[in-house]
Design a protein around this motif. Structure first.
Motif, short mmCIF file in Angstrom:
data_model
loop_
_atom_site.label_atom_id
_atom_site.label_comp_id
_atom_site.label_asym_id
_atom_site.label_seq_id
_atom_site.Cartn_x
_atom_site.Cartn_y
_atom_site.Cartn_z
N ALA A 192 4.83 95.60 -7.00
CA ALA A 192 5.20 95.17 -5.64
C ALA A 192 5.09 96.34 -4.66
CB ALA A 192 6.61 94.60 -5.63
N ARG A 193 5.56 97.51 -5.08
CA ARG A 193 5.50 98.69 -4.21
C ARG A 193 4.04 99.09 -3.93
NH1 ARG A 193 8.63 101.70 -6.93
NH2 ARG A 193 7.05 102.86 -8.07
N LEU A 194 3.18 99.04 -4.97
CA LEU A 194 1.78 99.40 -4.79
C LEU A 194 1.06 98.44 -3.84
CD1 LEU A 194 0.75 100.35 -8.44
CD2 LEU A 194 0.76 101.87 -6.47
N MET B 297 3.28 102.42 -13.07
CA MET B 297 4.05 103.08 -14.11
C MET B 297 4.69 104.34 -13.55
SD MET B 297 2.91 104.61 -17.72
CE MET B 297 3.48 106.25 -17.45
N ARG B 298 5.92 104.58 -13.95
CA ARG B 298 6.62 105.77 -13.49
C ARG B 298 6.11 106.99 -14.25
NH1 ARG B 298 10.45 101.80 -14.03
NH2 ARG B 298 11.07 102.54 -16.07
N GLN B 299 5.81 108.05 -13.54
CA GLN B 299 5.27 109.26 -14.14
C GLN B 299 6.25 110.42 -14.04
OE1 GLN B 299 2.81 108.28 -16.10
NE2 GLN B 299 1.44 109.87 -15.44
N THR C 266 1.80 99.30 -19.37
CA THR C 266 2.63 98.22 -18.83
C THR C 266 3.18 98.63 -17.47
OG1 THR C 266 4.60 99.01 -19.97
CG2 THR C 266 3.31 97.33 -21.08
N LYS C 267 3.21 97.68 -16.55
CA LYS C 267 3.70 97.96 -15.21
C LYS C 267 4.89 97.06 -14.92
CE LYS C 267 -0.46 99.63 -12.97
NZ LYS C 267 -1.61 99.46 -13.82
N ALA C 268 5.96 97.63 -14.41
CA ALA C 268 7.13 96.86 -14.01
C ALA C 268 6.81 96.11 -12.71
CB ALA C 268 8.32 97.78 -13.81
N PRO C 269 7.40 94.94 -12.51
CA PRO C 269 7.14 94.18 -11.28
C PRO C 269 7.47 94.98 -10.01
CG PRO C 269 8.30 92.82 -12.86
CD PRO C 269 8.24 94.19 -13.44
N GLU C 270 8.51 95.83 -10.09
CA GLU C 270 8.88 96.64 -8.92
C GLU C 270 7.75 97.59 -8.54
OE1 GLU C 270 11.09 97.19 -11.93
OE2 GLU C 270 11.74 95.19 -11.41
N ASP C 271 7.11 98.20 -9.55
CA ASP C 271 6.02 99.14 -9.30
C ASP C 271 4.81 98.44 -8.69
OD1 ASP C 271 7.64 101.08 -10.42
OD2 ASP C 271 6.70 100.94 -12.41
N GLY D 149 2.55 96.55 -1.56
CA GLY D 149 3.26 96.39 -0.30
C GLY D 149 3.84 95.00 -0.13
N LYS D 150 4.25 94.39 -1.23
CA LYS D 150 4.82 93.04 -1.18
C LYS D 150 6.22 93.09 -1.78
CE LYS D 150 0.48 90.54 -1.53
NZ LYS D 150 -0.22 89.44 -2.18
N SER D 151 6.92 91.95 -1.69
CA SER D 151 8.25 91.86 -2.30
C SER D 151 8.08 91.42 -3.77
CB SER D 151 9.13 90.85 -1.56
OG SER D 151 8.63 89.55 -1.76
N ILE D 152 9.12 91.65 -4.56
CA ILE D 152 9.10 91.28 -5.98
C ILE D 152 8.94 89.77 -6.14
CG2 ILE D 152 10.41 91.31 -8.14
CD1 ILE D 152 11.64 93.95 -7.14
N GLU D 153 9.56 88.99 -5.23
CA GLU D 153 9.47 87.53 -5.31
C GLU D 153 8.01 87.05 -5.16
OE1 GLU D 153 11.86 89.06 -3.23
OE2 GLU D 153 13.34 88.81 -4.83
N GLU D 154 7.28 87.72 -4.25
CA GLU D 154 5.87 87.34 -4.05
C GLU D 154 5.03 87.63 -5.30
OE1 GLU D 154 4.44 87.97 0.41
OE2 GLU D 154 5.56 89.73 -0.35
N ILE D 155 5.34 88.73 -5.96
CA ILE D 155 4.60 89.12 -7.17
C ILE D 155 4.91 88.17 -8.34
CG2 ILE D 155 4.27 90.95 -8.90
CD1 ILE D 155 3.11 91.71 -6.20
N MET D 156 6.19 87.86 -8.52
CA MET D 156 6.64 87.05 -9.65
C MET D 156 6.32 85.56 -9.44
SD MET D 156 7.75 89.22 -11.76
CE MET D 156 8.76 88.44 -12.99
N GLY D 157 6.01 85.16 -8.25
CA GLY D 157 5.62 83.77 -7.99
C GLY D 157 6.76 82.97 -7.59
#
Length: 169
Positions: A157-159, A1-3, A150-155, A161-169
Protein backbone atom coordinates in the motif's frame (compact mmCIF):
# COMPACT_ATOMS: atom_id res chain seq x y z
CA UNK A 1 9.76 -5.91 2.32
CA UNK A 2 11.39 -4.27 5.31
CA UNK A 3 15.16 -4.03 4.96
CA UNK A 4 16.09 -3.06 8.52
CA UNK A 5 19.23 -4.46 10.10
CA UNK A 6 18.45 -7.10 12.71
CA UNK A 7 20.60 -7.17 15.84
CA UNK A 8 20.85 -10.89 16.54
CA UNK A 9 22.94 -10.44 19.69
CA UNK A 10 19.91 -9.34 21.76
CA UNK A 11 17.54 -12.11 20.59
CA UNK A 12 17.06 -15.55 22.05
CA UNK A 13 17.97 -17.65 19.02
CA UNK A 14 17.24 -21.30 18.30
CA UNK A 15 19.57 -23.17 15.97
CA UNK A 16 19.16 -26.24 13.80
CA UNK A 17 21.96 -28.03 11.96
CA UNK A 18 20.58 -29.04 8.56
CA UNK A 19 23.62 -30.92 7.27
CA UNK A 20 27.22 -31.74 8.04
CA UNK A 21 29.46 -32.80 5.17
CA UNK A 22 32.98 -34.17 5.34
CA UNK A 23 35.19 -32.72 2.63
CA UNK A 24 38.46 -34.43 1.72
CA UNK A 25 41.45 -32.86 0.03
CA UNK A 26 44.18 -35.23 -1.12
CA UNK A 27 47.65 -33.76 -0.64
CA UNK A 28 51.21 -35.06 -0.89
CA UNK A 29 51.28 -36.32 2.70
CA UNK A 30 47.84 -37.99 2.66
CA UNK A 31 44.30 -36.65 3.09
CA UNK A 32 43.08 -33.48 4.77
CA UNK A 33 39.58 -33.72 6.26
CA UNK A 34 37.42 -30.67 6.84
CA UNK A 35 33.77 -30.33 7.77
CA UNK A 36 31.08 -28.07 6.35
CA UNK A 37 28.00 -27.34 8.48
CA UNK A 38 24.78 -25.78 7.17
CA UNK A 39 23.04 -24.10 10.12
CA UNK A 40 19.66 -22.32 10.31
CA UNK A 41 18.96 -19.92 13.21
CA UNK A 42 15.76 -18.11 14.15
CA UNK A 43 13.81 -16.69 17.06
CA UNK A 44 10.52 -18.42 16.18
CA UNK A 45 8.94 -14.99 15.78
CA UNK A 46 9.53 -13.91 12.19
CA UNK A 47 13.34 -13.73 12.10
CA UNK A 48 15.43 -16.41 10.36
CA UNK A 49 18.85 -16.82 8.77
CA UNK A 50 21.03 -19.56 7.28
CA UNK A 51 24.79 -19.83 7.28
CA UNK A 52 27.66 -22.09 6.26
CA UNK A 53 30.61 -22.88 8.50
CA UNK A 54 33.78 -24.70 7.51
CA UNK A 55 36.44 -26.01 9.91
CA UNK A 56 38.63 -29.01 10.75
CA UNK A 57 36.31 -30.02 13.62
CA UNK A 58 32.51 -30.38 13.64
CA UNK A 59 31.71 -28.16 16.69
CA UNK A 60 33.85 -25.35 15.28
CA UNK A 61 32.12 -25.64 11.88
CA UNK A 62 28.70 -25.45 13.59
CA UNK A 63 29.78 -22.37 15.59
CA UNK A 64 31.02 -20.63 12.44
CA UNK A 65 27.80 -21.56 10.61
CA UNK A 66 25.72 -20.09 13.44
CA UNK A 67 27.72 -16.83 13.34
CA UNK A 68 27.28 -16.64 9.55
CA UNK A 69 23.54 -17.26 9.88
CA UNK A 70 23.20 -14.48 12.47
CA UNK A 71 24.81 -12.03 10.04
CA UNK A 72 22.33 -12.99 7.29
CA UNK A 73 19.06 -12.83 9.26
CA UNK A 74 15.90 -11.58 7.56
CA UNK A 75 12.46 -10.52 8.82
CA UNK A 76 9.43 -12.48 7.62
CA UNK A 77 5.96 -10.93 7.70
CA UNK A 78 3.28 -13.38 8.87
CA UNK A 79 -0.51 -13.20 8.69
CA UNK A 80 -3.01 -13.74 11.55
CA UNK A 81 -2.82 -17.56 11.47
CA UNK A 82 1.02 -17.73 11.47
CA UNK A 83 1.34 -18.39 7.74
CA UNK A 84 2.96 -16.51 4.87
CA UNK A 85 0.96 -13.53 3.60
CA UNK A 86 0.69 -14.85 0.03
CA UNK A 87 1.94 -17.70 -2.16
CA UNK A 88 5.48 -17.26 -3.44
CA UNK A 89 8.20 -19.24 -5.21
CA UNK A 90 11.75 -18.88 -3.93
CA UNK A 91 14.61 -19.72 -6.30
CA UNK A 92 18.29 -20.29 -5.66
CA UNK A 93 20.47 -22.04 -8.19
CA UNK A 94 18.39 -24.81 -9.74
CA UNK A 95 16.32 -25.30 -6.57
CA UNK A 96 12.85 -23.78 -6.32
CA UNK A 97 10.58 -23.90 -3.30
CA UNK A 98 6.85 -23.13 -3.53
CA UNK A 99 5.50 -21.60 -0.30
CA UNK A 100 1.69 -21.60 -0.06
CA UNK A 101 -0.50 -19.82 2.43
CA UNK A 102 -2.50 -22.25 4.58
CA UNK A 103 -5.49 -21.90 6.93
CA UNK A 104 -5.22 -22.37 10.69
CA UNK A 105 -4.82 -26.02 11.71
CA UNK A 106 -2.89 -27.11 8.61
CA UNK A 107 0.46 -27.37 10.33
CA UNK A 108 3.84 -27.36 8.63
CA UNK A 109 3.82 -29.46 5.47
CA UNK A 110 7.42 -29.28 4.29
CA UNK A 111 10.44 -31.44 3.54
CA UNK A 112 13.58 -31.57 5.69
CA UNK A 113 15.67 -28.55 4.62
CA UNK A 114 12.67 -26.26 4.00
CA UNK A 115 11.05 -27.40 7.28
CA UNK A 116 14.11 -26.28 9.27
CA UNK A 117 13.87 -22.73 7.88
CA UNK A 118 10.09 -22.54 8.34
CA UNK A 119 10.16 -23.79 11.94
CA UNK A 120 12.96 -21.39 12.91
CA UNK A 121 10.97 -18.50 11.39
CA UNK A 122 7.98 -19.36 13.60
CA UNK A 123 5.57 -20.22 10.78
CA UNK A 124 2.88 -22.60 12.08
CA UNK A 125 0.67 -23.17 9.00
CA UNK A 126 2.16 -23.58 5.54
CA UNK A 127 2.29 -25.93 2.57
CA UNK A 128 5.53 -26.21 0.62
CA UNK A 129 6.82 -28.10 -2.36
CA UNK A 130 10.47 -28.40 -3.30
CA UNK A 131 10.89 -28.24 -7.08
CA UNK A 132 14.02 -28.85 -9.13
CA UNK A 133 17.23 -29.59 -7.25
CA UNK A 134 17.05 -31.31 -3.86
CA UNK A 135 20.51 -30.13 -2.76
CA UNK A 136 20.02 -29.22 0.93
CA UNK A 137 22.02 -26.00 0.79
CA UNK A 138 20.19 -24.72 -2.30
CA UNK A 139 16.76 -25.71 -0.91
CA UNK A 140 17.45 -23.82 2.35
CA UNK A 141 18.63 -20.73 0.47
CA UNK A 142 15.66 -20.93 -1.96
CA UNK A 143 13.27 -21.06 1.02
CA UNK A 144 14.94 -17.97 2.51
CA UNK A 145 14.69 -16.19 -0.87
CA UNK A 146 10.98 -17.06 -0.99
CA UNK A 147 10.38 -15.73 2.52
CA UNK A 148 12.34 -12.59 1.60
CA UNK A 149 10.02 -12.14 -1.39
CA UNK A 150 6.82 -11.95 0.66
CA UNK A 151 5.38 -8.46 0.97
CA UNK A 152 3.10 -7.27 3.76
CA UNK A 153 -0.06 -5.44 2.64
CA UNK A 154 1.15 -2.30 4.46
CA UNK A 155 4.36 -2.25 2.39
CA UNK A 156 2.51 -2.74 -0.91
CA UNK A 157 0.00 0.00 0.00
CA UNK A 158 2.83 2.40 0.87
CA UNK A 159 4.66 1.65 -2.41
CA UNK A 160 1.53 2.20 -4.50
CA UNK A 161 0.34 5.22 -2.53
CA UNK A 162 -2.99 3.59 -1.68
CA UNK A 163 -4.76 2.56 1.52
CA UNK A 164 -4.61 -1.02 2.86
CA UNK A 165 -8.37 -1.42 2.20
CA UNK A 166 -7.85 -0.67 -1.51
CA UNK A 167 -5.07 -3.26 -1.73
CA UNK A 168 -6.94 -5.99 0.16
CA UNK A 169 -10.12 -5.47 -1.88
Amino acid sequence: MRQERIDASQMELLEKVVSIKRVTKVVKGGRNFKFTALVVVGDGNGHVGAGLGKATEIPEAIRKGKEDAMKKMITVSLDNNSSVIHDVIGKFGSASVLLKNAPDGTGVIAGGPARAVIEMAGIKNIRTKSLGSNNKQNVVLATIEGLKGTKAPEDVARLRGKSIEEIMG
